[in-house]
Design a protein around this motif. Structure first.
Motif, mmCIF file in Angstrom:
data_model
loop_
_atom_site.group_PDB
_atom_site.id
_atom_site.type_symbol
_atom_site.label_atom_id
_atom_site.label_comp_id
_atom_site.label_asym_id
_atom_site.label_seq_id
_atom_site.Cartn_x
_atom_site.Cartn_y
_atom_site.Cartn_z
ATOM 1 N N LEU A 247 0.830 -1.219 0.000
ATOM 2 C CA LEU A 247 0.000 0.000 0.000
ATOM 3 C C LEU A 247 0.857 1.259 0.000
ATOM 4 N N VAL A 248 1.960 1.229 0.717
ATOM 5 C CA VAL A 248 2.871 2.378 0.733
ATOM 6 C C VAL A 248 3.474 2.596 -0.654
ATOM 7 N N CYS A 249 3.770 1.518 -1.368
ATOM 8 C CA CYS A 249 4.372 1.614 -2.704
ATOM 9 C C CYS A 249 3.363 1.983 -3.789
ATOM 10 N N LEU A 250 2.085 1.759 -3.530
ATOM 11 C CA LEU A 250 1.054 1.982 -4.549
ATOM 12 C C LEU A 250 1.050 3.391 -5.135
ATOM 13 N N PRO A 251 1.070 4.452 -4.334
ATOM 14 C CA PRO A 251 1.062 5.795 -4.943
ATOM 15 C C PRO A 251 2.277 6.055 -5.833
ATOM 16 N N VAL A 252 3.427 5.556 -5.425
ATOM 17 C CA VAL A 252 4.639 5.732 -6.236
ATOM 18 C C VAL A 252 4.470 5.014 -7.568
ATOM 19 N N LEU B 22 2.058 6.943 -9.809
ATOM 20 C CA LEU B 22 2.668 8.162 -10.355
ATOM 21 C C LEU B 22 3.662 7.854 -11.475
ATOM 22 N N ILE B 23 4.445 6.815 -11.289
ATOM 23 C CA ILE B 23 5.472 6.476 -12.281
ATOM 24 C C ILE B 23 4.859 5.803 -13.508
ATOM 25 N N ARG B 24 4.025 4.824 -13.289
ATOM 26 C CA ARG B 24 3.521 3.997 -14.391
ATOM 27 C C ARG B 24 2.295 4.606 -15.078
ATOM 28 N N ARG B 25 1.459 5.280 -14.349
ATOM 29 C CA ARG B 25 0.187 5.795 -14.863
ATOM 30 C C ARG B 25 -0.546 4.699 -15.654
ATOM 31 N N PRO B 26 -0.986 3.647 -14.953
ATOM 32 C CA PRO B 26 -1.524 2.447 -15.623
ATOM 33 C C PRO B 26 -2.796 2.670 -16.415
ATOM 34 N N TRP B 27 -3.504 3.751 -16.184
ATOM 35 C CA TRP B 27 -4.739 3.996 -16.915
ATOM 36 C C TRP B 27 -4.498 4.227 -18.404
ATOM 37 N N ARG B 28 -3.223 4.370 -18.793
ATOM 38 C CA ARG B 28 -2.901 4.581 -20.213
ATOM 39 C C ARG B 28 -2.788 3.269 -20.994
ATOM 40 N N PHE B 29 -2.835 2.138 -20.309
ATOM 41 C CA PHE B 29 -2.547 0.852 -20.937
ATOM 42 C C PHE B 29 -3.728 -0.110 -20.821
ATOM 43 N N SER B 30 -3.543 -1.296 -21.415
ATOM 44 C CA SER B 30 -4.529 -2.366 -21.354
ATOM 45 C C SER B 30 -4.827 -2.716 -19.887
ATOM 46 N N CYS B 31 -6.062 -2.777 -19.555
ATOM 47 C CA CYS B 31 -6.483 -2.919 -18.168
ATOM 48 C C CYS B 31 -6.012 -4.230 -17.521
ATOM 49 N N ARG B 32 -6.271 -5.352 -18.163
ATOM 50 C CA ARG B 32 -5.958 -6.656 -17.557
ATOM 51 C C ARG B 32 -4.470 -6.810 -17.280
ATOM 52 N N ARG B 33 -3.646 -6.498 -18.243
ATOM 53 C CA ARG B 33 -2.200 -6.609 -18.064
ATOM 54 C C ARG B 33 -1.703 -5.641 -16.992
ATOM 55 N N GLU B 34 -2.226 -4.435 -16.986
ATOM 56 C CA GLU B 34 -1.772 -3.433 -16.013
ATOM 57 C C GLU B 34 -2.104 -3.827 -14.588
ATOM 58 N N ILE B 35 -3.244 -4.459 -14.394
ATOM 59 C CA ILE B 35 -3.603 -4.922 -13.053
ATOM 60 C C ILE B 35 -2.625 -5.992 -12.590
ATOM 61 N N VAL B 36 -2.358 -6.965 -13.461
ATOM 62 C CA VAL B 36 -1.423 -8.040 -13.120
ATOM 63 C C VAL B 36 -0.014 -7.482 -12.901
ATOM 64 N N LEU B 37 0.414 -6.600 -13.788
ATOM 65 C CA LEU B 37 1.732 -5.981 -13.652
ATOM 66 C C LEU B 37 1.816 -5.169 -12.358
ATOM 67 N N VAL C 178 0.100 -5.529 -9.531
ATOM 68 C CA VAL C 178 0.171 -6.424 -8.367
ATOM 69 C C VAL C 178 1.561 -7.047 -8.263
ATOM 70 N N PHE C 179 2.120 -7.470 -9.391
ATOM 71 C CA PHE C 179 3.458 -8.076 -9.390
ATOM 72 C C PHE C 179 4.513 -7.076 -8.912
ATOM 73 N N VAL C 180 4.499 -5.884 -9.472
ATOM 74 C CA VAL C 180 5.495 -4.866 -9.107
ATOM 75 C C VAL C 180 5.342 -4.479 -7.636
ATOM 76 N N LEU C 181 4.111 -4.278 -7.188
ATOM 77 C CA LEU C 181 3.893 -3.904 -5.789
ATOM 78 C C LEU C 181 4.328 -5.019 -4.839
ATOM 79 N N PHE C 182 4.013 -6.253 -5.203
ATOM 80 C CA PHE C 182 4.432 -7.376 -4.359
ATOM 81 C C PHE C 182 5.954 -7.449 -4.273
ATOM 82 N N MET C 183 6.621 -7.351 -5.416
ATOM 83 C CA MET C 183 8.085 -7.454 -5.412
ATOM 84 C C MET C 183 8.726 -6.259 -4.706
ATOM 85 N N ALA C 184 8.177 -5.074 -4.877
ATOM 86 C CA ALA C 184 8.712 -3.901 -4.177
ATOM 87 C C ALA C 184 8.572 -4.077 -2.668
ATOM 88 N N ALA C 185 7.414 -4.553 -2.230
ATOM 89 C CA ALA C 185 7.199 -4.782 -0.798
ATOM 90 C C ALA C 185 8.114 -5.882 -0.279
#
Length: 185
Positions: free
Chosen positions: A14-19, A22-37, A39-46
């Motif tokens: 949750l702490v990493c989510l805003p970062v 801001l960096i990725r701006r996922p609303w610009r991309f395909s929804c399904r892939r961005e959600i999976v990406l 979750v993966f990035v947030l999990f690995m960052a945490a």
């Protein structure tokens, strides 16, 4: 006891989510892939945040400290003997120790081994997942040497095994749901 670690992992995500947003701006991309990406990035960052917490000082001091720990490895939280900790925990440990030290070390890298081939085509071979799993675990254990955390070759073995399990789970999932390959770039 393991629930404390899971809670810390979710808080770190949750702490990493805003970062990430801001960096990725996922609303610009395909929804399904961005959600999976995401979750993966947030999990690995945490996961990296939790495993790389320690005492940080001047780089010169950290290098000297790591050198000293390697020279005195048996007395200062460094295990270089494969399966020493694993056997010790099975022999003398409680259920909590088995769950935290063994099971959690495997399970926390299953998403790594599953997520890499799910999201990137270049990781869709067994060897690529194995190499990436080995590299990240060696990186984490090496870094922990410099920050005063315990360093254990058994953690490398368990984390690597978890990454491989994730890769196998991806392969099985791909056979059951071939459309999953469309997420990979």
């Amino acid at each position: 006891m393991i629930s404390v670690y899971i809670l810390r992992l979710f808080v770190a995500m949750l702490v990493c989510l805003p970062v990430y947003l801001l960096i990725r701006r996922p609303w610009r991309f395909s929804c399904r892939r961005e959600i999976v990406l995401g979750v993966f990035v947030l999990f690995m960052a945490a996961l990296l945040f939790l495993t790389l917490q320690g005492t940080y000082g001047m780089p010169k001091d950290a290098i000297e400290y790591a050198r000293w720990r390697i020279q005195n490895w048996q007395a200062y939280g460094v295990n270089l003997i494969p399966f020493r900790t694993i056997c010790s925990i099975f022999k003398y440990g409680s259920i909590d120790q088995i769950m935290i030290n063994l099971v959690a070390n495997v399970l926390m890298f299953v998403p790594w081994g599953f997520g890499l081939p799910l999201l990137w085509k270049k990781f869709q071979s067994v060897w690529a997942v194995m190499a990436a799993s080995l590299l990240i675990t060696v990186f984490i254990e090496t870094w922990q040497l410099f920050i005063g955390r315990s360093v254990d070759v058994d953690d490398i073995i368990l984390n690597f095994f978890g990454g491989c399990i994730g890769g196998v789970l991806y392969s099985l999932t791909r056979k059951l749901a071939p459309d999953i390959e469309k997420l990979a770039e």
